[in-house]
Enzyme design. Structure first.
Site, short mmCIF file in Angstrom:
data_model
loop_
_atom_site.label_atom_id
_atom_site.label_comp_id
_atom_site.label_asym_id
_atom_site.label_seq_id
_atom_site.Cartn_x
_atom_site.Cartn_y
_atom_site.Cartn_z
N HIS A 150 17.38 29.76 14.80
CA HIS A 150 16.46 30.79 14.35
C HIS A 150 16.65 31.06 12.86
O HIS A 150 17.80 31.10 12.41
CB HIS A 150 16.70 32.08 15.13
CG HIS A 150 15.87 33.22 14.60
ND1 HIS A 150 14.53 33.34 14.91
CD2 HIS A 150 16.18 34.26 13.78
CE1 HIS A 150 14.06 34.43 14.29
NE2 HIS A 150 15.04 34.99 13.61
N THR A 196 0.82 -1.21 0.00
CA THR A 196 0.00 0.00 0.00
C THR A 196 0.85 1.26 0.00
O THR A 196 0.65 2.16 -0.82
CB THR A 196 -0.91 0.01 1.25
OG1 THR A 196 -1.60 -1.23 1.33
CG2 THR A 196 -1.89 1.16 1.21
C1 LIG Z 1 -4.17 6.78 0.73
C2 LIG Z 1 -3.26 6.33 1.85
C3 LIG Z 1 -2.28 7.18 2.31
C4 LIG Z 1 -1.44 6.79 3.35
N1 LIG Z 1 -0.49 7.66 3.79
C5 LIG Z 1 0.31 7.29 4.81
C6 LIG Z 1 1.32 8.18 5.28
O1 LIG Z 1 1.48 9.28 4.79
N2 LIG Z 1 2.11 7.75 6.30
C7 LIG Z 1 1.97 6.52 6.86
O2 LIG Z 1 2.71 6.19 7.79
N3 LIG Z 1 1.02 5.66 6.43
C8 LIG Z 1 0.19 6.02 5.42
N4 LIG Z 1 -0.75 5.12 4.97
C9 LIG Z 1 -0.84 3.80 5.61
C10 LIG Z 1 0.26 2.87 5.08
O3 LIG Z 1 0.19 2.81 3.67
C11 LIG Z 1 0.11 1.47 5.66
O4 LIG Z 1 -0.05 1.57 7.05
C12 LIG Z 1 1.37 0.68 5.33
O5 LIG Z 1 1.41 0.44 3.95
C13 LIG Z 1 1.50 -0.60 6.15
O6 LIG Z 1 1.27 -1.63 5.40
P1 LIG Z 1 1.58 -3.16 5.73
O7 LIG Z 1 3.03 -3.40 5.88
O8 LIG Z 1 0.72 -3.57 6.82
O9 LIG Z 1 1.08 -3.83 4.37
P2 LIG Z 1 0.72 -3.25 2.96
O10 LIG Z 1 1.59 -2.12 2.59
O11 LIG Z 1 -0.74 -3.05 2.86
O12 LIG Z 1 1.15 -4.47 2.03
C14 LIG Z 1 0.58 -5.72 2.13
C15 LIG Z 1 0.97 -6.54 0.93
O13 LIG Z 1 0.53 -7.86 1.11
C16 LIG Z 1 0.05 -8.36 -0.13
N5 LIG Z 1 -0.88 -9.46 0.14
C17 LIG Z 1 -2.07 -9.39 0.80
N6 LIG Z 1 -2.61 -10.61 0.93
C18 LIG Z 1 -1.76 -11.47 0.33
C19 LIG Z 1 -1.77 -12.86 0.13
N7 LIG Z 1 -2.75 -13.63 0.61
N8 LIG Z 1 -0.76 -13.44 -0.55
C20 LIG Z 1 0.28 -12.67 -1.01
N9 LIG Z 1 0.35 -11.34 -0.83
C21 LIG Z 1 -0.66 -10.76 -0.18
C22 LIG Z 1 -0.61 -7.15 -0.76
O14 LIG Z 1 -0.71 -7.30 -2.16
C23 LIG Z 1 0.36 -6.04 -0.36
O15 LIG Z 1 1.35 -5.86 -1.33
C24 LIG Z 1 -1.59 5.49 3.92
C25 LIG Z 1 -2.57 4.62 3.45
C26 LIG Z 1 -3.39 5.03 2.41
C27 LIG Z 1 -4.44 4.07 1.92
#
Ligand SMILES: Cc1cc2nc3c(=O)[nH]c(=O)nc-3n(C[C@H](O)[C@H](O)[C@H](O)COP(=O)(O)OP(=O)(O)OC[C@H]3O[C@@H](n4cnc5c(N)ncnc54)[C@H](O)[C@@H]3O)c2cc1C
Length: 457
Positions: free
Chosen positions: A440, A40
């Site tokens: 500053h 994400t």
């Molecule tokens: C619009 C938006 C803006 C954001 N802005 C910020 C920000 O500015 N700062 C910040 O700290 N956070 C931000 N976030 C939140 C941040 O993106 C997430 O908290 C972060 O990506 C943590 O993700 P994760 O490691 O949990 O997994 P993710 O990044 O969600 O990745 C999970 C991965 O697992 C894969 N996957 C899922 N299920 C399976 C499966 N069964 N088999 C194989 N692969 C699979 C998916 O395809 C994905 O690639 C934002 C979120 C959004 C939606």
């Protein structure tokens, strides 16, 4: 069946870093990704939205150029195709860099496909079975699509499909007045769309203090974003080319007609299609994987990291999860989730930097609380930059003199907040900051002054 020392499901913000650490320690690691490497944050979250926020900031600055004595001949135009192309280049560099690092790392095999548990020690990807003594789940989440009346009758966008938008929506209706909705709302207003944000609660970003919500509402309304609050019952319909959102608000027109609709009403974890029951991994009622303080799930040998464990919803919390798991497994360092201090930013302009308790939380904490506040109009750097919206508020414990929390809404405050965050991690009394000599002119130089103004609630 291929055997590994560790399997990592998902390449979000914890999985790849963990893979490199485990592989570096000599383990044979399988990493599985079903869609885009980087998850994400890299593809549809932080990186692209902050790239787009930067374009929107440039547009706003260009429109304000005359205020600074800068003369731009002719109208300010927005080329959405180029806005998107710039974003795509930044995202691709990040995703491709990570992909090739995973593909080329010794001891790591990258599998492309959807992983499901076949047993507590085995995972299946398109008919292929992998086995390991340790399995790490880093599957993240996706946009929640609530069962609103009419939702199936209208086309809608989410944070993911917004990434393909290379045109200017005439009127973007956004359902959801929290972080994602606000960032897209201000951004598209700055690009030139009409924007209406519809929020069910009586105020925007309802988890923040009321003064923060009110200031943010003022900031975006001043730029022309229409905000509809108290929309407890939202229904959607199509009328010709328009999307109609019927809103049960206490004031204003009963419906909003727009050209496009963005749903920004929250996220749900990607845990419903993993066959977690086959591994004995339990979830809570909202689908988040239940973990202990070291991120171990209910199944021995299986950990859950990142958004899917419900302990955080940010890139830095996911990355911190990686650090905790790696420290416990490889460094004999018993790091725990409960040691971390809540911190995040909201990237509207000016940004909100947040750490620790809100005022509402401090009031109910049973402590004697000191509070101090300063409007950004009284911060020299903000005045010089012509960016004086917002205010800074800090809370401290009157007895221990430790900082309890801060809400800094103002120019540069996504960075300034780290001065407070570091002090909190050091468990140092706030008067320590009053003995420093800040640079500053900066926004940070006013933190000691603000701390000197703390008064009992
Ligand atoms: C619009 C938006 C803006 C954001 N802005 C910020 C920000 O500015 N700062 C910040 O700290 N956070 C931000 N976030 C939140 C941040 O993106 C997430 O908290 C972060 O990506 C943590 O993700 P994760 O490691 O949990 O997994 P993710 O990044 O969600 O990745 C999970 C991965 O697992 C894969 N996957 C899922 N299920 C399976 C499966 N069964 N088999 C194989 N692969 C699979 C998916 O395809 C994905 O690639 C934002 C979120 C959004 C939606």
């Amino acid at each position: 069946m291929a055997a590994y020392d560790a399997i990592i499901i998902g390449t979000g913000q914890a999985g790849p870093s963990l893979a490199f650490r485990l592989a570096g320690a000599g383990m044979k690691v399988a990493v599985v990704e079903r869609h885009l490497v980087g998850g994400t944050c890299v593809n549809t979250g932080c990186t692209p939205t902050k790239a787009l926020v930067a374009s929107a900031y440039a547009a706003r600055t260009a429109r304000r150029a005359a205020e600074y004595g800068v003369v731009i001949g002719g109208d300010i135009g927005i080329d959405m195709w180029r806005v998107k192309a710039r974003k795509d280049v930044i995202v691709a560099a990040s995703r491709n860099g990570l992909t090739s690092a995973l593909e080329n790392a010794a001891n790591i095999t990258l599998y492309r496909g959807h992983a499901r548990f076949a047993s507590p020690r085995a995972v299946e990807i398109a008919g292929e079975r992998l086995r390991a003594e340790r399995i790490f789940i880093n599957v993240g989440g996706r946009a929640l699509v609530p069962p609103m009346p009419g939702i199936n009758e209208v086309p809608y966008l989410t944070n993911s499909s917004m990434m393909d938008v290379d045109f200017l929506p005439h009127h973007l209706i956004i359902v959801g007045g929290s972080y994602i909705g606000l960032e897209f709302g201000q951004m598209y207003r700055r690009f030139g769309s009409e924007v209406t944000i519809i929020e069910m609660a009586p105020r925007l970003v309802r988890h923040e203090d009321e003064d923060v919500s009110a200031a943010i509402k003022d900031i975006i309304e001043l730029e022309g974003v229409d905000v509809r609050l108290n929309a407890e019952c939202i229904s959607l319909a199509k009328r010709g080319d328009e999307i109609i959102a019927k809103v049960d608000c206490t004031a204003g027109a009963p419906e909003v007609a727009g050209s496009h609709l963005l749903l920004a009403v929250g996220r749900r974890p990607n845990t419903d299609d993993l066959d977690l029951d086959k591994a004995g991994v339990r979830c809570d009622e909202r689908g988040y994987i239940v973990v202990d303080d070291r991120l171990q799930t209910t199944a021995p040998g299986v950990w859950a990291l990142g958004d899917c464990n419900g302990k955080g919803a940010f890139t830095h919390t996911a990355y911190n999860d990686f650090e905790i798991v790696a420290a416990n497994l490889l460094d004999r360092d018993p790091r725990r989730v409960s040691e971390r201090i809540t911190a995040y930013a909201l990237y509207i302009d000016p940004p909100l930097g947040r750490v620790g308790m809100t005022l509402a939380q401090a009031r109910t904490s049973g402590r004697r609380v000191l509070a101090g506040e300063r409007p950004m109009t009284r911060v020299a750097r903000a005045v010089e930059k012509g960016e004086t919206a917002g205010f800074m508020k800090i809370l401290a414990d009157a007895d221990s003199k430790q900082i309890l929390g801060a809400s800094l809404l103002g120019t540069g405050c996504d960075e300034v907040i780290h001065g407070i965050l570091d002090l909190m991690y050091a468990k140092a009394p706030y008067n320590l900051l009053q003995r420093t000599m800040p640079i500053h002119p900066t926004v940070s130089e006013l933190l000691p002054t603000l701390l000197g103004d703390l008064h009992p609630l």
